[in-house]
Design a protein around this motif. Structure first.
Motif, PDB file in Angstrom:
ATOM      1  N   GLY A   1       1.414  -8.009  -1.254  1.00 45.35           N
ATOM      2  CA  GLY A   1       1.390  -7.911   0.200  1.00 45.35           C
ATOM      3  C   GLY A   1       2.493  -7.020   0.725  1.00 45.35           C
ATOM      4  N   TRP A   2       3.681  -7.124   0.128  1.00 44.72           N
ATOM      5  CA  TRP A   2       4.823  -6.305   0.562  1.00 44.72           C
ATOM      6  C   TRP A   2       4.603  -4.832   0.231  1.00 44.72           C
ATOM      7  CZ3 TRP A   2       7.980  -3.243  -2.464  1.00 44.72           C
ATOM      8  CH2 TRP A   2       9.117  -2.733  -1.843  1.00 44.72           C
ATOM      9  N   ALA A   3       3.792  -4.542  -0.803  1.00 41.34           N
ATOM     10  CA  ALA A   3       3.602  -3.163  -1.255  1.00 41.34           C
ATOM     11  C   ALA A   3       2.990  -2.268  -0.185  1.00 41.34           C
ATOM     12  CB  ALA A   3       2.729  -3.141  -2.513  1.00 41.34           C
ATOM     13  N   LEU A   4       2.397  -2.856   0.839  1.00 42.65           N
ATOM     14  CA  LEU A   4       1.839  -2.048   1.925  1.00 42.65           C
ATOM     15  C   LEU A   4       2.929  -1.439   2.803  1.00 42.65           C
ATOM     16  CD1 LEU A   4      -1.112  -4.343   3.015  1.00 42.65           C
ATOM     17  CD2 LEU A   4      -1.278  -2.147   1.807  1.00 42.65           C
ATOM     18  N   ALA A   5       4.095  -2.070   2.870  1.00 37.41           N
ATOM     19  CA  ALA A   5       5.172  -1.590   3.745  1.00 37.41           C
ATOM     20  C   ALA A   5       5.660  -0.191   3.349  1.00 37.41           C
ATOM     21  CB  ALA A   5       6.326  -2.590   3.768  1.00 37.41           C
ATOM     22  N   PRO A   6       5.991   0.078   2.069  1.00 46.29           N
ATOM     23  CA  PRO A   6       6.403   1.435   1.705  1.00 46.29           C
ATOM     24  C   PRO A   6       5.314   2.473   1.971  1.00 46.29           C
ATOM     25  CG  PRO A   6       6.957  -0.115  -0.042  1.00 46.29           C
ATOM     26  CD  PRO A   6       6.105  -0.855   0.927  1.00 46.29           C
ATOM     27  N   LEU A   7       4.053   2.076   1.800  1.00 47.65           N
ATOM     28  CA  LEU A   7       2.956   3.005   2.061  1.00 47.65           C
ATOM     29  C   LEU A   7       2.905   3.383   3.536  1.00 47.65           C
ATOM     30  CD1 LEU A   7       0.383   4.526   1.342  1.00 47.65           C
ATOM     31  CD2 LEU A   7      -0.863   2.355   1.569  1.00 47.65           C
ATOM     32  N   VAL A   8       2.984   2.400   4.404  1.00 47.65           N
ATOM     33  CA  VAL A   8       2.939   2.664   5.843  1.00 47.65           C
ATOM     34  C   VAL A   8       4.117   3.536   6.266  1.00 47.65           C
ATOM     35  CG1 VAL A   8       3.100   1.597   8.130  1.00 47.65           C
ATOM     36  CG2 VAL A   8       1.646   0.573   6.367  1.00 47.65           C
ATOM     37  N   LEU A   9       5.297   3.235   5.740  1.00 49.77           N
ATOM     38  CA  LEU A   9       6.485   4.022   6.104  1.00 49.77           C
ATOM     39  C   LEU A   9       6.362   5.468   5.631  1.00 49.77           C
ATOM     40  CD1 LEU A   9       9.344   4.082   7.313  1.00 49.77           C
ATOM     41  CD2 LEU A   9      10.205   3.471   5.033  1.00 49.77           C
ATOM     42  N   ALA A  10       5.947   5.660   4.384  1.00 47.35           N
ATOM     43  CA  ALA A  10       5.845   7.010   3.844  1.00 47.35           C
ATOM     44  C   ALA A  10       4.789   7.831   4.586  1.00 47.35           C
ATOM     45  CB  ALA A  10       5.521   6.948   2.356  1.00 47.35           C
TER      46      ALA A  10
ATOM     47  N   ALA B   1       3.877   7.323   7.725  1.00 50.20           N
ATOM     48  CA  ALA B   1       4.401   7.579   9.069  1.00 50.20           C
ATOM     49  C   ALA B   1       5.418   8.715   9.074  1.00 50.20           C
ATOM     50  CB  ALA B   1       5.028   6.303   9.628  1.00 50.20           C
ATOM     51  N   LEU B   2       6.207   8.811   7.992  1.00 52.05           N
ATOM     52  CA  LEU B   2       7.226   9.859   7.906  1.00 52.05           C
ATOM     53  C   LEU B   2       6.691  11.137   7.244  1.00 52.05           C
ATOM     54  CD1 LEU B   2      10.331   7.721   6.858  1.00 52.05           C
ATOM     55  CD2 LEU B   2       9.769   8.629   9.125  1.00 52.05           C
ATOM     56  N   ARG B   3       5.417  11.105   6.845  1.00 50.16           N
ATOM     57  CA  ARG B   3       4.763  12.268   6.241  1.00 50.16           C
ATOM     58  C   ARG B   3       5.468  12.708   4.957  1.00 50.16           C
ATOM     59  NH1 ARG B   3       3.177  16.030  11.518  1.00 50.16           N
ATOM     60  NH2 ARG B   3       2.003  14.405  12.629  1.00 50.16           N
ATOM     61  N   ARG B   4       5.842  11.721   4.123  1.00 51.14           N
ATOM     62  CA  ARG B   4       6.402  12.026   2.801  1.00 51.14           C
ATOM     63  C   ARG B   4       5.260  11.891   1.796  1.00 51.14           C
ATOM     64  NH1 ARG B   4      10.069  12.727   6.708  1.00 51.14           N
ATOM     65  NH2 ARG B   4      12.180  13.054   5.879  1.00 51.14           N
ATOM     66  N   ARG B   5       4.720  13.009   1.381  1.00 49.76           N
ATOM     67  CA  ARG B   5       3.472  13.003   0.628  1.00 49.76           C
ATOM     68  C   ARG B   5       3.570  12.236  -0.685  1.00 49.76           C
ATOM     69  NH1 ARG B   5       0.848  18.662  -0.775  1.00 49.76           N
ATOM     70  NH2 ARG B   5       0.627  18.634   1.509  1.00 49.76           N
ATOM     71  N   TRP B   6       4.512  12.625  -1.551  1.00 47.48           N
ATOM     72  CA  TRP B   6       4.535  12.017  -2.875  1.00 47.48           C
ATOM     73  C   TRP B   6       4.988  10.563  -2.861  1.00 47.48           C
ATOM     74  CZ3 TRP B   6       1.387  13.978  -5.947  1.00 47.48           C
ATOM     75  CH2 TRP B   6       1.136  15.348  -5.954  1.00 47.48           C
ATOM     76  N   PRO B   7       5.958  10.184  -2.050  1.00 49.32           N
ATOM     77  CA  PRO B   7       6.216   8.749  -1.915  1.00 49.32           C
ATOM     78  C   PRO B   7       4.998   7.989  -1.394  1.00 49.32           C
ATOM     79  CG  PRO B   7       8.081   9.983  -1.086  1.00 49.32           C
ATOM     80  CD  PRO B   7       6.994  10.993  -1.359  1.00 49.32           C
ATOM     81  N   ALA B   8       4.239   8.619  -0.475  1.00 48.44           N
ATOM     82  CA  ALA B   8       3.041   7.965   0.058  1.00 48.44           C
ATOM     83  C   ALA B   8       1.976   7.799  -1.022  1.00 48.44           C
ATOM     84  CB  ALA B   8       2.479   8.758   1.235  1.00 48.44           C
ATOM     85  N   VAL B   9       1.789   8.834  -1.842  1.00 49.10           N
ATOM     86  CA  VAL B   9       0.808   8.750  -2.930  1.00 49.10           C
ATOM     87  C   VAL B   9       1.209   7.667  -3.919  1.00 49.10           C
ATOM     88  CG1 VAL B   9      -0.147   9.969  -4.917  1.00 49.10           C
ATOM     89  CG2 VAL B   9       0.036  11.131  -2.715  1.00 49.10           C
ATOM     90  N   THR B  10       2.493   7.645  -4.289  1.00 43.72           N
ATOM     91  CA  THR B  10       2.971   6.640  -5.237  1.00 43.72           C
ATOM     92  C   THR B  10       2.816   5.235  -4.668  1.00 43.72           C
ATOM     93  OG1 THR B  10       4.590   8.208  -6.124  1.00 43.72           O
ATOM     94  CG2 THR B  10       4.966   5.866  -6.564  1.00 43.72           C
ATOM     95  N   ALA B  11       3.243   5.053  -3.410  1.00 42.56           N
ATOM     96  CA  ALA B  11       3.133   3.736  -2.785  1.00 42.56           C
ATOM     97  C   ALA B  11       1.671   3.316  -2.641  1.00 42.56           C
ATOM     98  CB  ALA B  11       3.817   3.751  -1.415  1.00 42.56           C
ATOM     99  N   GLY B  12       0.790   4.279  -2.379  1.00 44.85           N
ATOM    100  CA  GLY B  12      -0.626   3.957  -2.252  1.00 44.85           C
ATOM    101  C   GLY B  12      -1.223   3.486  -3.560  1.00 44.85           C
ATOM    102  N   VAL B  13      -0.881   4.160  -4.648  1.00 48.84           N
ATOM    103  CA  VAL B  13      -1.378   3.757  -5.968  1.00 48.84           C
ATOM    104  C   VAL B  13      -0.855   2.366  -6.328  1.00 48.84           C
ATOM    105  CG1 VAL B  13      -1.280   4.262  -8.437  1.00 48.84           C
ATOM    106  CG2 VAL B  13      -1.680   6.105  -6.787  1.00 48.84           C
ATOM    107  N   VAL B  14       0.425   2.121  -6.059  1.00 46.63           N
ATOM    108  CA  VAL B  14       1.014   0.808  -6.353  1.00 46.63           C
ATOM    109  C   VAL B  14       0.326  -0.288  -5.539  1.00 46.63           C
ATOM    110  CG1 VAL B  14       3.098  -0.592  -6.092  1.00 46.63           C
ATOM    111  CG2 VAL B  14       3.241   1.705  -7.082  1.00 46.63           C
ATOM    112  N   ALA B  15       0.140  -0.041  -4.246  1.00 49.01           N
ATOM    113  CA  ALA B  15      -0.494  -1.042  -3.390  1.00 49.01           C
ATOM    114  C   ALA B  15      -1.915  -1.342  -3.850  1.00 49.01           C
ATOM    115  CB  ALA B  15      -0.492  -0.569  -1.937  1.00 49.01           C
ATOM    116  N   LEU B  16      -2.679  -0.304  -4.148  1.00 47.92           N
ATOM    117  CA  LEU B  16      -4.049  -0.513  -4.611  1.00 47.92           C
ATOM    118  C   LEU B  16      -4.075  -1.266  -5.936  1.00 47.92           C
ATOM    119  CD1 LEU B  16      -5.729   2.920  -3.765  1.00 47.92           C
ATOM    120  CD2 LEU B  16      -6.200   0.702  -2.719  1.00 47.92           C
ATOM    121  N   THR B  17      -3.135  -0.953  -6.812  1.00 47.49           N
ATOM    122  CA  THR B  17      -3.090  -1.593  -8.126  1.00 47.49           C
ATOM    123  C   THR B  17      -2.769  -3.078  -8.011  1.00 47.49           C
ATOM    124  OG1 THR B  17      -2.401   0.466  -9.179  1.00 47.49           O
ATOM    125  CG2 THR B  17      -1.950  -1.574 -10.364  1.00 47.49           C
TER     126      THR B  17
END
Length: 331
Positions: free
Chosen positions: A60-69, A71-87
């Motif tokens: 559940g917490w894994a969605l927070a880094p995805l939303v932040l990344a 929102a800040l338009r940090r592509r690779w942190p967003a991709v990494t956080a997205g993969v982690v959240a989905l996993t």
């Protein structure tokens, strides 16, 4: 010319991104990434065994880094956080989605409760059996005091067939049933906890082997070897043979690899089958700020249908009884 030069010199500055915010995104995504790399292949060892039990909260917490990344338009942190959240969400979400079908055979209601060294309220247990017409009751940390109190409250009239091993402390085990039991016995795990078992004769259904499961708890590093040994020694399902049910305090969640391997032999977690697999059954303990985790289970042969699972309070115990409504195949 001077105005034009100023605009050109300031344009890149407007597009520049703060390295601090980028590092913040990576910093927040890193724990989830490490967690996923441990949880998915089952690499939990040492203190990580306890931590893995809280995977649903991390998912559940894994969605927070995805939303932040994002929102800040940090592509690779967003991709990494997205993969982690989905996993991580993909690993735990199926437990909240019902996926079971009734078999059309005789119903069987199975309940399990850890009595916390006999401190659990016996009247609540008997009330649960009477109200919900429980057919099989598996108890852990079953003491002589608990046995006497249950007898006084009339449990023998409700569930006359039994295999009991009352011991002072936390090692006792019990199996009470409405239907006749044969081939009964007591098995002592490497960690010291005992497990009562027997073969249940339900009219209209094949024989069912039922056992009150209680592996050692991984509460300290010194108990981890026994925890591993006890879980590995649990009887495997026999999908091409007789029916089996394991009900009890497994001291492990569906995020522990050793329990997943046991399920892989042909069991189904009853709660997960009906979308109740994320309901906590243990904690908080002694007032500690520990979020509830799901360590009490009813594991059933995959040929057995599950129509419902509910979790109930038990005053005096840090565990909550689990009641599974099952449907056996016809004989």
């Amino acid at each position: 010319m001077s105005v034009e030069t100023t605009e050109k010199s300031t344009a890149p500055v407007a597009r520049r991104r703060s390295p601090a915010l980028t590092w913040l995104c990576w910093l927040l995504a890193a724990p989830g990434l490490l967690w996923a790399l441990i949880r998915l292949p089952g690499l939990e060892r040492g203190p990580l065994v306890q931590l893995v039990a809280f995977t649903p909260y991390v998912a559940g917490w894994a969605l927070a880094p995805l939303v932040l990344a994002v929102a800040l338009r940090r592509r690779w942190p967003a991709v990494t956080a997205g993969v982690v959240a989905l996993t991580l969400i993909g690993a735990v979400a199926p437990r909240a989605l019902p996926d079971s079908a009734a078999t059309g055979g005789p119903p069987l209601r199975v309940a399990t409760a850890n009595m916390l060294a006999g401190e659990g309220d016996a009247a609540t247990v008997v009330g649960l059996v009477r109200t919900h017409r429980v057919d099989v009751l598996a108890l852990q940390e079953f003491t002589p005091q608990t046995q006497a109190e249950l007898d006084r409250l009339g449990l023998a009239e409700l569930l006359p067939h039994r295999q009991l091993n009352a011991e002072v402390g936390t090692t006792g085990s019990a199996l009470y049933t409405r239907f006749p039991l044969t081939d009964t016995g007591i098995r002592r795990n490497a960690g010291g906890f005992t497990q009562a078992y027997g073969t249940l004769a339900v009219p209209g259904a094949p024989p069912v082997r039922v056992e009150s499961a209680h592996p050692m708890a991984p509460h300290a590093l010194s108990t981890l070897p026994d925890w591993w040994a006890d879980l590995r020694a649990q009887p495997a399902a026999t999908p091409h043979g007789g029916l089996r049910i394991l009900a009890g305090d497994f001291n492990s969640t569906l995020d522990h690899a050793v329990l997943r391997r046991l399920l892989g032999t042909g069991y189904v977690d009853a709660a997960a089958a009906v979308g109740q697999g994320l309901v906590g059954t243990w904690g908080p303990y002694d007032g500690d700020l520990i979020p509830p985790v799901t360590i009490d289970h009813v594991l059933v042969d995959r040929r057995i249908g599950v129509s419902g699972v509910s979790v109930h309070p038990l005053p005096g115990s840090d565990h909550r009884p689990v009641l599974a409504e099952l449907t056996l195949p016809r004989s």
